[in-house]
Scaffold this active site. Structure first.
Site, PDB file in Angstrom:
ATOM      1  N   LYS A 124      56.070  63.155  34.797  1.00  0.00           N
ATOM      2  CA  LYS A 124      56.891  61.945  34.686  1.00  0.00           C
ATOM      3  C   LYS A 124      56.918  61.369  33.272  1.00  0.00           C
ATOM      4  O   LYS A 124      57.890  60.751  32.860  1.00  0.00           O
ATOM      5  CB  LYS A 124      56.382  60.880  35.664  1.00  0.00           C
ATOM      6  CG  LYS A 124      56.546  61.255  37.133  1.00  0.00           C
ATOM      7  CD  LYS A 124      57.987  61.293  37.558  1.00  0.00           C
ATOM      8  CE  LYS A 124      58.151  61.497  39.057  1.00  0.00           C
ATOM      9  NZ  LYS A 124      59.572  61.709  39.426  1.00  0.00           N
ATOM     10  N   SER A 126      53.325  70.106  39.166  1.00  0.00           N
ATOM     11  CA  SER A 126      53.927  68.943  38.516  1.00  0.00           C
ATOM     12  C   SER A 126      52.971  67.777  38.312  1.00  0.00           C
ATOM     13  O   SER A 126      53.204  66.927  37.467  1.00  0.00           O
ATOM     14  CB  SER A 126      55.141  68.475  39.323  1.00  0.00           C
ATOM     15  OG  SER A 126      54.763  68.217  40.659  1.00  0.00           O
ATOM     16  N   GLU A 180      61.355  52.058  39.526  1.00  0.00           N
ATOM     17  CA  GLU A 180      60.914  52.197  40.907  1.00  0.00           C
ATOM     18  C   GLU A 180      59.812  53.245  40.911  1.00  0.00           C
ATOM     19  O   GLU A 180      59.764  54.098  40.016  1.00  0.00           O
ATOM     20  CB  GLU A 180      62.076  52.659  41.795  1.00  0.00           C
ATOM     21  CG  GLU A 180      62.364  54.167  41.794  1.00  0.00           C
ATOM     22  CD  GLU A 180      62.829  54.725  40.454  1.00  0.00           C
ATOM     23  OE1 GLU A 180      63.316  53.941  39.622  1.00  0.00           O
ATOM     24  OE2 GLU A 180      62.685  55.947  40.234  1.00  0.00           O
TER      25      GLU A 180
END
Lengths: 265, 395
Positions: B89, B376, B111
């Site tokens: 991210k 990830s 969010e």
């Protein structure tokens, strides 16, 4: 001439402003909605906007979000709402506009929706998440049968507004605040100037101002710079508290009459 | 065909289905992005932050013991779990925060589901001295408590969202409502390849670094391209990030959605497997929805995948047949998570465990193959959930 155009033409002759009232269809339940619409019409509303409940109403504040959830819990669907409009049409000729997010429309099928809505007696559609570029197909299919009512916001540049107006039918829904629906104690200071600027660009398309208007005082102030005002959350709040009981309808009627009075003074 | 087109469409999907109030901001963002995506100064600055602050390139690791256990020739893990803040991210939030700074925005909002995107946004905000508020569903606040505390430490305000499913979908609604209200001075950092144009394109471009690195690394380590690439798909940013640089290559790619309690159960987060096209959060894409067009609540044990929609480019790639999308259940993901812990000493995030589970599920097709998996994120944030499950099993 459509009911919407006729209403605005008639008010213009009379030198009056239109009062557009919003309630969520199916709140408290679908059987009550025709009664509430009749109350609105008899109390001085010129146009009724019926909110089609959606699970994710991202342009709406807490009041209309809650009304949507109540209506969905009672089983309201776009199909049932259109069927209910037929019932309303047996009682009143007041112009009716559906306010719906795009996904229920997309899911229904654009052509089917237009055909069914027109047959039921719906006069216009407001789709808050369908900006100019995305509404081309809906506007083409709706043509002159159903008014696809455009929205403009304080952030809309003039050049874009000109295009929005050119594509618009029914009226221009000007969002008075940079934000979501819901009552506010104060409206932007520059609102009068903004409305005057938008009015010039809107030309013959009637200008309706909505979002945040709840009191007769606000109705009077905003009404002085627009052809119509739209009141939603303040009425939805009354329905939330009192439902469609006789007492609730009386309260709703009192509120609409007060707004009407303020606009006509 | 280059996607998206100028209107933000990936084939039939994408677009900009948002209130008029936001159009000017999306135009401003598009213009700024067009300027900076080819600006050597901007790219150089981003590259430096990614290298010296985020720890890029992340490692490519050959997981021999896992491969042996599954009877697969070679498995390579792209270690996004080793990036700063513990997931991919950060690639997106560093890029968007730099963009926001150049656009003169003083406040960042986001969010978050699992909290990884929220932490990554809070991190970038702390680094650049920007105000930061994160919307998070109440259910996710409960199951990802550690990330809530991390955001707090980083100086961000976490705003609980109590509407609807109390998960990522409703957090996104609230973030959009905030943006509509504060659009003048606020930049909304969307955490995945979802939302209105230009977000799916910007987030994809910022995540492509995963695939670009992995391609060079696997060529160097194994001498050839992989036969398969696997990634989990919620909104789909880590998947697009690793898939995109391989799209023109001759290999197979598999996106793994969260099948929750099973695709037939109705309790899942697999719109590409069993959804229908529709509009949510600003774009047209596959969705979980009712016949009446209401958005259905998703379900997954993984908060980061618990979302009824998916990025429009995935819908496009699905229809093109370029990428295969499959679903694995909560139980399959948990088993794969334990497998990686046991064989390789790596605790993956529950999200990433879905990609691993996809490989486990297809292991018999992969015997002679070289498989690249996007790991990830790391699983520290899920330890409390896993401990509670274990406690439940022991009872």
């Amino acid at each position: 001439m459509s009911r919407l155009d006729e209403t605005f033409a008639q008010l213009k002759i009379e030198g009056r402003k239109a009062l557009i009232t919003f309630i969520t269809a199916g709140d408290p339940d679908l059987d009550a909605t025709p009664d509430l619409v009749e109350t609105l019409a008899e109390s001085g509303a010129d146009i009724v906007e019926l909110g089609v409940p959606f699970s994710d109403p991202l342009a709406d504040g807490p009041t209309i979000q809650a009304a949507s959830l109540r209506a969905l819990a009672q089983g309201a669907t776009l199909k049932k709402i259109i069927a209910m409009v037929k019932e309303i049409r047996q009682r009143t000729e007041i112009p009716l506009v559906l306010m719906t997010y795009y996904n229920p429309v997309y899911r229904y099928g654009l052509e089917n929706l237009i055909a069914d809505a027109v047959a039921a007696g719906v006069d216009g559609l407001i789709v808050p998440d369908l900006p100019l570029e995305e509404s081309e197909e809906l506007r083409r299919l709706a043509a002159e049968k159903l008014a696809v009512i455009p929205l403009a916001a304080p952030t809309t540049p003039d050049a874009r507004l000109t295009k929005i107006v050119a594509a618009g039918r029914g009226f221009l829904y000007y969002v008075t605040v940079t934000g979501i629906t819901g009552t506010r104690t104060s409206l932007p200071e520059e609102l009068s100037q903004s409305l005057d600027r938008v009015k010039k660009i809107a030309g013959d398309l009637p200008l309706a101002a909505g979002f945040g208007i709840s009191t007769p005082e606000q109705a009077r102030t905003v009404g002085a710079h627009a052809d119509a005002i739209i009141v939603g959350s303040a009425l939805v709040e009354i329905v939330a508290q009192h439902g469609a009981s006789a007492a609730g309808r009386q309260k709703l009627s009192d509120k609409v009459k007060a707004l009407r009075q303020a606009l006509d003074d | 065909m280059i996607v998206p087109n100028e209107n933000g469409y990936f084939g039939a999907y994408g677009g900009r289905f948002v209130p008029e109030t936001l159009i000017a901001a999306l135009d401003e963002l598009t213009k700024a992005y067009e300027q900076y995506r080819y600006d050597p100064d901007f790219q150089e600055e981003l590259k430096e932050w990614l290298a010296n602050y985020c720890g890029r390139p992340t490692a490519l690791y050959r997981a021999k013991r896992m491969a042996q256990e599954l009877g697969i020739k070679e498995i390579y893990l792209k270690r996004e779990d080793l990036a700063h803040t513990g997931a991919h991210k950060i690639n997106n939030t560093m890029g968007q925060a730099l963009l926001a700074r150049r656009m003169g925005k003083k406040r960042l909002i986001a969010e978050t589901g699992a909290g990884q995107h929220g932490v990554a946004t809070a991190t970038a905000a702390a680094l650049f001295g920007l105000e930061c508020e994160i919307y998070m569903g109440e259910k996710d606040i409960e199951r990802q408590a550690m990330n809530v505390y991390r955001m707090d430490l980083l100086g961000a305000k976490v705003i609980p969202v109590s509407s609807g499913s109390r998960t990522l979908k409703d957090a996104t609604n609230e973030a959009i409502r905030d943006w509509v209200t504060n659009v003048g001075h606020t930049h909304y950092i969307i955490g995945s390849v979802v939302g209105p144009h230009p977000y799916p394109m910007i987030v994809r471009d910022l995540q492509r670094v995963i695939g670009i690195e992995a391609k060079a690394q696997i060529l160097e380590q194994s001498g050839s391209l992989p036969d398969y690439v696997f990634a989990c798909v919620g909104g789909g940013s880590n998947a697009i990030g690793i898939f995109h640089p391989f799209l023109e290559d001759d290999l197979k790619m598999v996106g793994v959605e969260a099948a929750g309690s099973g695709l037939e159960s109705g309790a899942h987060s697999a719109p590409l497997c069993v959804g229908e096209p529709g509009v949510l959060h600003g774009s047209l894409s596959y969705l979980l929805q009712t016949d009446d067009g209401q958005i259905k609540e998703a379900h997954s044990i993984s908060a980061g995948l618990d979302y009824p929609g998916v990025g429009p480019e995935h819908s496009y790639l699905r229809d093109q047949g370029r990428i295969e999308y499959i679903g694995v259940t909560d139980d399959q993901a948990l088993a794969a998570l334990r497998l990686l812990c046991r064989t390789e000493g790596i605790i993956p995030a529950l999200e990433s465990a879905h990609a691993l589970a996809g490989v486990v599920a297809q292991a018999n097709l992969l015997k002679e193959k070289t498989v690249l998996i996007n790991l990830s994120g790391r699983g520290d944030k899920d330890v409390a959930t896993l401990a509670a499950l274990k406690k439940g099993e022991e009872k």
